[in-house]
Write a protein that holds these residues in place. Structure first.
Motif, PDB file in Angstrom:
ATOM      1  N   PRO A 177       2.154   2.759  14.032  1.00 54.00           N
ATOM      2  CA  PRO A 177       1.681   2.213  12.478  1.00 54.00           C
ATOM      3  C   PRO A 177       0.577   2.074  12.840  1.00 54.00           C
ATOM      4  CG  PRO A 177       3.768   0.859  13.835  1.00 54.00           C
ATOM      5  CD  PRO A 177       3.204   1.483  14.671  1.00 54.00           C
ATOM      6  N   ILE A 178      -0.290   1.967  10.986  1.00 50.80           N
ATOM      7  CA  ILE A 178      -2.065   1.417  10.969  1.00 50.80           C
ATOM      8  C   ILE A 178      -1.557   0.225   9.699  1.00 50.80           C
ATOM      9  CG2 ILE A 178      -3.697   2.401   9.784  1.00 50.80           C
ATOM     10  CD1 ILE A 178      -3.494   4.819  10.677  1.00 50.80           C
ATOM     11  N   LEU A 179      -2.418  -0.522  10.475  1.00 53.23           N
ATOM     12  CA  LEU A 179      -2.148  -1.816   9.610  1.00 53.23           C
ATOM     13  C   LEU A 179      -3.360  -2.731   9.676  1.00 53.23           C
ATOM     14  CD1 LEU A 179       0.745  -4.185  12.152  1.00 53.23           C
ATOM     15  CD2 LEU A 179       1.069  -2.905  10.011  1.00 53.23           C
ATOM     16  N   THR A 180      -3.920  -2.780   8.333  1.00 47.72           N
ATOM     17  CA  THR A 180      -4.826  -3.317   8.091  1.00 47.72           C
ATOM     18  C   THR A 180      -5.382  -4.793   7.666  1.00 47.72           C
ATOM     19  OG1 THR A 180      -4.842  -2.223   5.396  1.00 47.72           O
ATOM     20  CG2 THR A 180      -6.217  -1.401   7.395  1.00 47.72           C
ATOM     21  N   GLU A 181      -3.968  -5.287   7.726  1.00 43.64           N
ATOM     22  CA  GLU A 181      -4.090  -6.791   7.321  1.00 43.64           C
ATOM     23  C   GLU A 181      -2.692  -7.584   7.810  1.00 43.64           C
ATOM     24  OE1 GLU A 181      -1.245  -6.149   3.147  1.00 43.64           O
ATOM     25  OE2 GLU A 181      -3.629  -6.382   3.082  1.00 43.64           O
ATOM     26  N   ALA A 182      -3.100  -8.679   8.072  1.00 43.60           N
ATOM     27  CA  ALA A 182      -1.633  -9.675   8.201  1.00 43.60           C
ATOM     28  C   ALA A 182      -0.666  -9.322   7.251  1.00 43.60           C
ATOM     29  CB  ALA A 182      -2.720 -11.082   8.889  1.00 43.60           C
ATOM     30  N   LEU A 183       0.598  -9.660   7.722  1.00 43.31           N
ATOM     31  CA  LEU A 183       1.891  -9.387   7.048  1.00 43.31           C
ATOM     32  C   LEU A 183       1.901 -10.532   6.824  1.00 43.31           C
ATOM     33  CD1 LEU A 183       3.202  -6.289   8.322  1.00 43.31           C
ATOM     34  CD2 LEU A 183       1.399  -6.191   6.736  1.00 43.31           C
ATOM     35  N   PRO A 184       3.213 -11.027   5.579  1.00 40.17           N
ATOM     36  CA  PRO A 184       3.473 -12.436   5.233  1.00 40.17           C
ATOM     37  C   PRO A 184       5.282 -11.653   5.490  1.00 40.17           C
ATOM     38  CG  PRO A 184       3.756 -10.409   3.629  1.00 40.17           C
ATOM     39  CD  PRO A 184       2.685  -9.860   4.277  1.00 40.17           C
ATOM     40  N   ASP A 185       5.613 -13.044   5.364  1.00 38.01           N
ATOM     41  CA  ASP A 185       6.935 -13.622   6.464  1.00 38.01           C
ATOM     42  C   ASP A 185       8.281 -12.583   5.304  1.00 38.01           C
ATOM     43  OD1 ASP A 185       9.071 -13.967   7.866  1.00 38.01           O
ATOM     44  OD2 ASP A 185       8.445 -15.915   7.137  1.00 38.01           O
ATOM     45  N   ASP A 186       7.936 -11.521   5.061  1.00 39.21           N
ATOM     46  CA  ASP A 186       9.300 -10.753   4.808  1.00 39.21           C
ATOM     47  C   ASP A 186       9.724  -9.749   5.306  1.00 39.21           C
ATOM     48  OD1 ASP A 186       9.916  -8.333   2.330  1.00 39.21           O
ATOM     49  OD2 ASP A 186       9.165 -10.164   0.896  1.00 39.21           O
ATOM     50  N   GLU A 187      10.983  -9.307   5.392  1.00 35.49           N
ATOM     51  CA  GLU A 187      11.609  -8.565   6.290  1.00 35.49           C
ATOM     52  C   GLU A 187      11.470  -7.327   5.772  1.00 35.49           C
ATOM     53  OE1 GLU A 187      15.322  -7.627   8.294  1.00 35.49           O
ATOM     54  OE2 GLU A 187      15.614  -9.979   7.556  1.00 35.49           O
ATOM     55  N   ALA A 188      10.830  -6.900   3.922  1.00 39.10           N
ATOM     56  CA  ALA A 188      11.234  -5.536   3.807  1.00 39.10           C
ATOM     57  C   ALA A 188       9.807  -5.427   4.272  1.00 39.10           C
ATOM     58  CB  ALA A 188      11.239  -5.475   2.179  1.00 39.10           C
ATOM     59  N   VAL A 189       8.732  -6.085   3.471  1.00 39.36           N
ATOM     60  CA  VAL A 189       7.606  -5.397   4.080  1.00 39.36           C
ATOM     61  C   VAL A 189       6.936  -5.051   5.579  1.00 39.36           C
ATOM     62  CG1 VAL A 189       4.909  -5.905   3.953  1.00 39.36           C
ATOM     63  CG2 VAL A 189       6.606  -6.811   1.964  1.00 39.36           C
ATOM     64  N   LEU A 190       7.858  -5.426   6.182  1.00 40.60           N
ATOM     65  CA  LEU A 190       6.949  -5.803   7.474  1.00 40.60           C
ATOM     66  C   LEU A 190       8.243  -4.832   8.368  1.00 40.60           C
ATOM     67  CD1 LEU A 190       7.918  -9.699   8.577  1.00 40.60           C
ATOM     68  CD2 LEU A 190       5.387  -8.829   8.318  1.00 40.60           C
ATOM     69  N   VAL A 191       9.760  -4.295   8.174  1.00 42.80           N
ATOM     70  CA  VAL A 191      10.381  -2.930   8.472  1.00 42.80           C
ATOM     71  C   VAL A 191       9.830  -2.084   7.683  1.00 42.80           C
ATOM     72  CG1 VAL A 191      12.069  -2.282   8.194  1.00 42.80           C
ATOM     73  CG2 VAL A 191      12.341  -4.655   8.438  1.00 42.80           C
ATOM     74  N   ALA A 192       8.833  -2.288   6.323  1.00 38.80           N
ATOM     75  CA  ALA A 192       8.495  -0.626   6.474  1.00 38.80           C
ATOM     76  C   ALA A 192       6.580  -0.276   6.847  1.00 38.80           C
ATOM     77  CB  ALA A 192       8.142  -0.760   4.598  1.00 38.80           C
ATOM     78  N   ALA A 193       6.630  -1.544   7.197  1.00 41.05           N
ATOM     79  CA  ALA A 193       4.871  -1.350   7.637  1.00 41.05           C
ATOM     80  C   ALA A 193       4.943  -0.913   8.894  1.00 41.05           C
ATOM     81  CB  ALA A 193       4.592  -3.050   8.512  1.00 41.05           C
ATOM     82  N   CYS A 194       6.065  -0.731  10.238  1.00 46.72           N
ATOM     83  CA  CYS A 194       6.838  -0.252  11.410  1.00 46.72           C
ATOM     84  C   CYS A 194       6.195   1.519  11.037  1.00 46.72           C
ATOM     85  CB  CYS A 194       7.921  -0.526  11.750  1.00 46.72           C
ATOM     86  SG  CYS A 194       7.745  -2.268  12.254  1.00 46.72           S
ATOM     87  N   HIS A 195       6.691   1.809  10.057  1.00 46.10           N
ATOM     88  CA  HIS A 195       6.279   3.619  10.290  1.00 46.10           C
ATOM     89  C   HIS A 195       5.092   3.961  11.023  1.00 46.10           C
ATOM     90  CE1 HIS A 195       6.093   7.569   8.525  1.00 46.10           C
ATOM     91  NE2 HIS A 195       4.811   7.028   8.211  1.00 46.10           N
ATOM     92  N   ARG A 196       5.184   4.942  11.729  1.00 47.23           N
ATOM     93  CA  ARG A 196       4.887   5.678  12.473  1.00 47.23           C
ATOM     94  C   ARG A 196       3.694   6.502  12.352  1.00 47.23           C
ATOM     95  NH1 ARG A 196       7.260   6.206  19.031  1.00 47.23           N
ATOM     96  NH2 ARG A 196       4.868   6.260  19.192  1.00 47.23           N
ATOM     97  N   GLU A 197       2.911   6.331  12.222  1.00 50.43           N
ATOM     98  CA  GLU A 197       1.623   7.631  11.715  1.00 50.43           C
ATOM     99  C   GLU A 197       1.222   8.156  13.116  1.00 50.43           C
ATOM    100  OE1 GLU A 197       1.010   7.845   8.863  1.00 50.43           O
ATOM    101  OE2 GLU A 197       1.592   6.054   7.710  1.00 50.43           O
TER     102      GLU A 197
END
Length: 665
Positions: free
Chosen positions: A155-175
Motif C-alpha cells: 500500500p502507498i500511504l501518504t497520511e495518517a488515516l482516520p479511524d474509519d473502517e472503510a477508509v482503512l480497508v481501502a488503504a490496504c490496496h497493494r500497489e
C-alpha cells in the motif's frame, strides 16, 4: 473490539495489541510529540532526530552489530543458518512482521509540519526547518524501501488515516512493486528539494548526497528486480502474479516491463553519477598497512575502526556512539575476538582476486589456502588488510587499561572447536573491520565505534552496474573510469587496476562458489556482469548489502536443485589440522568440527548431524525471495472478517493462506 481490529487494518500496530483503548484513540505519534509541539525550529529538529534512532541502521548489542547483517548469505555464516535455507522450517503465521508503525508516525509528522509551515507558524531559520523536513521525507523513503525488499507490492500511504473502517480497508490496496519504488524515488527527490547542499559538515545528518546515493540504490534494486524476475509472479503481469485480480489491466508507466526497468537503471545511473563525480577523487585509499604498533596506520581501515568519522569525506552518513551519552556497542570486543555471531566464508575469500588482478585459478601468483597467512599473500589488498592472521597484533593502545576485559592482544589460531559465543570462531576466518586496536574499548558494552551508513564508493559501483545494464558495453559512459578509481582506492597497482584484465582471465565455470555467478539458477555467461557483481562483494565486505544484491540478481535458486554447505578454513590435510589436538569429527552431538568425508573445509553448520535440518546442505524455495504476509491481516481486512479472499490484500507468490504451512514452491 472495533478499535482493536482497526489498529491492524490501519497498518499502525500489527503485533502486541492487548486492549481496545490504545493507539487509535490517541494522537498517533503521541509517544513522540503532542500536536501542539510544531512551533519552533528546535522542535522540528527533535522530530527528525527521533527517526535517526528508529529507522537508520546501527550497531546492535552484544555481537558484531551491523557487521552481522550479511549473515545467512554466501559471504558470512551465522552459527545457525536461517530458516530460509531449509525446505520447511519457514512457515506462515497469524501475526508478526508487516509493521507500519514508522510509516504512520512519519506521515503524521509530515502532515503536521507541512500545515504549520504553510501557516508560517514555525519560528526559526527557514533553511534549517526545511532541512529537517527533507530528512523526514528521506526517512519515509528509507522505511518504505525496507518494506519493499521484504514484501514487494505495498500500500502507498501518504497520511495518517482516520479511524474509519472503510477508509482503512481501502488503504490496504497493494500497489505493484515498481509503483512503490517510484514513490520512494519521488520522496527522495522531494527530500532533496528541501535540504541544503552540505548542510552539516560532519555528515552525522542526512545530506543531499546521501539522498542521491540512496536514490541510486533503490532504483538499481528495482531495475534489477524487474529484469531478473520478468515473467514470474514476482513482477506485475508476470505469470501467476497475485496482484492481477486486484490490479486488472495494469500498465507500466514506461509502457512495458523492459522500459520500466530501463527507467530505473537510468535513474540509478544519473543519481549515482552526481555523487560519484563529486567524491571520486576523495575516496580513502588502502595503503596496505595492517597496523601492529603505535605510529602505524591505514586510513582505509580507519573508515570503520574509529570513534569519529568527522573529516572523512568519503563517509556520507555515519552514526555516532558516545561514552558520555551512554550510547555504546560491542564492536571492539567482537572484532578483537572471533567476530561474535559471524564468520566469513571460503566462498567470499576465494572470490577476491590475486594482486595481479586475476582470479585465483588463472594468476601469475599461486593461491595457497593451507594456512590463513598464505591465504592473504599476493591478494586483493582489501582482503590482505581485512582478514585477521594468527600471530598478528590486535591490540596495542591503552593495553594497561583494566577496564577493557575482553581483548586479545595477539590473534590466536581460530578457535573453531570452541562453541562459546564470545570466544569461538564460526568458520575459522575472522575480519578486523571496525578494529581500533584500543583495549579501553573492550569492556562489555564499552565500545564507541562508529557505524557507517553510507559511503561514496557505493555511488561509483551503482553507476557501473546501472550503466552496464543499460548498454551492455563496458566502454559506455564512465564505467571504466569509475571502476579503475575503485581498484586504485582498494590498493591495486599496475595492470591490476584495469578490470578488463580480470574479465579476460575469468572462467565462469570456476566461479560457482560465488552465488552471484548465477541468475535464475543458471551460471552467467557474461563475465563482465559477473565481475561487476564480484567487485561489489569484495568492496562491501560485511556492510549489509549482500542479501539485497543476491535477491535482486535472483541468485539464490540454484540451491533448490544443488544444496551447498557453508565452508570456512581448509582444515583437513593442511598444517591447520595440526593446530588442534582435540578434534572430534564423527557427526555426533560430541563432534566439534565437520567431517573430512564431506569436505576438506570446515563446515560449521554440519558439525552435529543429529536431527540437523541442514544436514544435506543449504537449500532454497522460490517463495523465499519475499516474506509471507501474516494471515490475520487478511481476516481483519475482509468485509466479513472471515473470508480471506475478500480482503484487498493478497498473499505473496508460493506462500499458502493457511497457518503454520511451509512454502509451496
Amino acid at each position: 473490539m472495533k478499535l482493536y481490529k482497526i489498529s491492524f487494518i490501519a497498518l499502525a500496530l500489527t503485533t502486541g495489541v492487548t486492549s481496545c483503548n490504545d493507539y487509535l484513540e490517541q494522537e498517533p505519534p503521541s509517544s513522540l510529540t503532542p500536536e501542539n509541539f510544531y512551533t519552533s525550529e528546535d522542535q522540528v529538529q527533535a522530530v527528525a532526530n527521533r527517526f535517526y534512532q528508529d529507522i537508520l541502521p546501527g550497531h546492535g548489542g552484544w555481537d558484531y552489530g551491523t557487521y552481522t547483517t550479511d549473515n545467512n548469505t554466501d559471504v558470512q555464516a551465522a552459527r545457525t543458518p536461517s530458516a530460509k535455507f531449509s525446505k520447511d522450517l519457514w512457515r506462515t503465521s497469524q501475526s508478526g512482521g508487516w509493521s507500519w508503525d514508522n510509516i504512520r508516525n512519519i506521515n503524521f509528522q509530515l502532515g503536521q509540519l507541512k500545515t504549520k509551515m504553510a501557516e508560517g507558524a514555525i519560528s526559526g531559520n527557514e533553511t534549517n526547518i526545511r532541512q529537517y523536513i527533507g530528512e523526514i521525507y528521506f526517512f519515509r523513503a528509507y522505511a518504505y524501501f525496507d518494506l519493499l525488499k521484504t514484501y514487494g507490492d505495498l500500500p502507498i500511504l501518504t497520511e495518517a488515516l482516520p479511524d474509519d473502517e472503510a477508509v482503512l480497508v481501502a488503504a490496504c490496496h497493494r500497489e505493484p512493486c515498481n509503483e512503490v519504488a517510484r514513490f520512494i524515488v519521488n520522496n527522495l527527490d522531494t527530500a532533496i528539494t528541501y535540504m541544503k547542499e552540505d548542510f552539516e559538515g560532519r555528515h552525522t545528518r542526512i545530506s543531499v548526497d546521501a539522498a542521491r546515493l540512496f536514490k541510486s540504490r533503490v532504483a538499481l534494486y528495482m531495475g534489477s528486480w524487474l529484469t531478473n524476475f520478468a515473467g514470474t509472479p514476482f513482477v506485475p503481469n508476470g505469470t501467476g502474479w497475485p496482484g492481477a485480480a486486484k490490479n486488472p489491466g495494469y500498465s507500466f508507466p514506461a509502457g512495458s516491463l523492459e522500459s520500466e526497468a530501463q527507467y530505473f537503471f537510468k535513474t540509478a545511473a544519473d543519481a549515482a553519477e552526481q555523487v560519484a563525480d563529486k567524491y571520486k577523487d576523495k575516496l580513502t585509499k588502502n595503503n596496505g598497512v595492517v597496523p601492529q604498533a603505535e605510529g602505524q596506520s591505514n586510513p582505509y581501515l580507519e573508515l570503520w575502526g574509529t570513534t569519529s568519522c568527522a573529516g572523512k569525506s568519503e563517509i556520507l552518513l555515519w552514526r555516532e556512539y558516545s561514552k558520555s551519552l551512554g550510547l555504546n556497542n560491542d564492536i571492539e570486543v567482537a572484532v578483537e575476538k572471533g567476530n561474535i555471531g559471524t564468520g566469513v566464508t571460503r566462498s567470499l575469500v576465494e572470490r577476491y582476486l590475486m594482486a595481479d588482478g586475476k582470479p585465483i585459478y588463472n594468476s601469475s601468483f599461486t593461491y595457497d589456502d593451507s594456512e590463513i597467512a598464505k591465504v592473504v599473500e599476493n591478494r586483493d589488498p582489501r582482503l590482505a588488510v581485512m582478514l585477521k592472521v594468527p600471530g598478528q597484533v590486535n591490540c596495542f593502545k591503552n593495553v594497561s587499561d583494566d577496564a577493557g576485559t575482553h581483548w586479545t592482544e595477539t590473534e590466536p589460531t581460530p578457535r573453531i572447536t570452541n562453541a562459546n559465543a564470545e570466544d569461538g570462531y564460526i568458520t575459522g576466518y575472522a575480519i578486523r573491520k571496525g578494529m581500533t586496536h584500543d583495549r579501553s574499548l573492550t569492556a562489555n558494552g564499552g565500545s564507541y565505534n562508529v557505524c557507517v551508513v553510507f559511503r561514496a564508493t557505493e555511488a561509483l559501483l551503482n553507476y557501473i552496474e546501472a550503466e552496464y545494464m543499460l548498454t551492455g558495453n563496458i566502454n559506455s559512459g564512465k564505467i571504466l573510469e569509475y571502476w579503475k578509481k575503485v581498484r586504485e582506492t582498494a590498493g591495486f597497482t599496475g595492470a591490476a587496476v584495469d578490470p578488463q584484465v580480470t574479465i579476460a582471465a575469468t572462467d565462469m565455470s570456476k566461479e560457482t562458489l560465488d552465488w552471484a555467478a548465477f541468475t535464475a539458477g543458471k551460471v552467467l555467461t557474461d563475465a563482465t556482469l559477473y565481475n561487476i557483481r564480484r567487485e561489489r562483494s569484495c568492496e562491501f565486505l560485511a556492510e549489509g548489502l549482500r542479501d539485497m544484491d543476491l535477491k535482486r540478481w535472483r541468485s539464490y535458486e540454484q540451491l533448490i536443485t544443488k544444496p551447498v554447505y557453508a565452508e570456512g578454513i581448509h582444515l583437513w590435510g593442511t598444517p591447520m589440522e595440526q593446530w588442534y589436538t582435540d578434534l572430534v569429527a564423527d557427526g555426533s552431538s560430541s563432534s566439534n568440527v565437520s567431517q573430512k568425508s564431506i569436505s576438506e573445509y570446515h563446515c560449521p553448520h554440519i558439525v552435529n548431524m543429529t536431527n540437523n535440518s541442514y544436514a544435506d546442505g543449504l537449500t532454497w524455495r522460490m517463495a523465499y525471495y519475499l516474506d509471507p504476509l501474516p494471515l490475520r491481516q487478511f481476516l481483519l481486512t475482509a468485509s466479513d472478517h472471515k473470508t480471506m479472499s475478500e480482503s484487498p490484500l493478497y498473499q505473496n507468490p508460493y506462500w499458502p493462506m493457511e497457518t503454520d504451512k511451509p512454502a509451496e514452491q
